[in-house]
Motif scaffolding. Structure first.
Motif: not given
Length: 283
Positions: A169-176
């Motif tokens: 979440g910190h890097f704005g990434l999705d779980q997949l």
């Protein structure tokens, strides 16, 4: 008598019920079943299905009743997993129950139930769950992010733990994340991209690997240092299939190392004759 002789030689718990109006009454059991539930055959023969159901775990009782009703209505075979209290020890055992309702041309309706003891399997499952909880707590305590990398599909899926959710979440990434590692390159400092790609190339070949990279730290201007490690698993044919990745924020460690190097340079520059040594230990 013939029915009893037949069920006595079946290597699983067997209980046969006869339908008498709205009541199901036990008419035959085998020794394996009496051992499973801790009751003598002569005692159980006087009990109805409803009376025996009182020994079923309260959390399973209603589901067990509904399953039996559906089977008796002819809508489906019964296939259930339930807990029943052993009538001697008082301990619950896990049973896999399979049943069939038979409506003969002449004579009473019969219900056949077979019971298989799966207590050991359930205990093993619980041990695995307990082990996973301990593992996840250790991950949280160490502030690690963990994910699974599908080598063939080139995608990673973060584990559903608090620390992993916080990190992606910190890097704005999705779980997949798809198209790995190319889709992650914009996050990696240009000076470390070659080493980052080399690590993934090694993993794709089936080699466990690791590297240390500088990351674009979300919205923060300062770079973040991350240690990335992979452990590869093989499929049945011996080909690399999946890898488990671990990410650890080592920014504080890198800052401490840089500070130590600066202090060492200053000490060398000062060249004080009475100086014996100065050390730094990062605990």
């Amino acid at each position: 008598a013939r029915l009893l002789r037949a069920v006595n030689h079946v290597p699983t718990g067997i209980c046969v019920y006869r339908r008498e109006k709205q009541t199901l009454r036990c008419v035959a059991v085998n020794p394996y079943f009496t051992k499973l539930v801790g009751i003598r055959a002569e005692d159980i023969s006087s009990l109805s299905y409803e009376e025996i159901s009182r020994y079923v775990h309260p959390h399973d009782r209603e589901r067990c009743r509904q399953s039996m009703e559906r089977m008796c209505a002819g809508s489906a075979l019964r296939d259930d997993i339930l807990r029943i209290r052993h009538m001697v020890s008082g301990q619950y055992v896990w049973l896999h129950v399979v049943g069939a309702y038979v409506e003969p041309d002449d004579g009473p309706d019969l219900i056949y139930l077979s019971y298989t003891d799966i207590t050991m399997e359930k205990r093993a499952e619980q041990a695995l769950r307990d082990g996973r909880r301990i593992y996840e707590r250790a991950i949280e305590a160490a502030h690690l992010s963990v994910w699974e990398y599908d080598i063939r599909q080139h995608c990673i899926r973060f584990m559903d733990t608090e620390s992993s959710r916080k990190e992606h979440g910190h890097f704005g990434l999705d779980q997949l994340i798809q198209d790995v590692p190319q889709s992650l390159l914009p996050m990696i400092d240009e000076r470390d991209q070659a080493e980052f790609l080399a690590m993934y190339a090694a993993v794709d070949r089936g080699e466990s690997a690791s590297c240390e990279v500088r990351l674009m730290n979300g919205k923060e201007a300062e770079l973040r240092y991350e240690r990335v490690s992979y452990i590869v698993t093989m499929d049945d044919a011996g080909h690399p299939s999946k890898a488990y990745g671990i990410g650890q924020n080592i920014t504080a460690q890198k800052k401490a190392e840089a500070r130590y190097r600066r202090e060492l340079r200053l000490l060398n520059q000062e060249n004080q004759p009475n100086l014996v040594a100065k050390g730094h230990i990062d605990l």
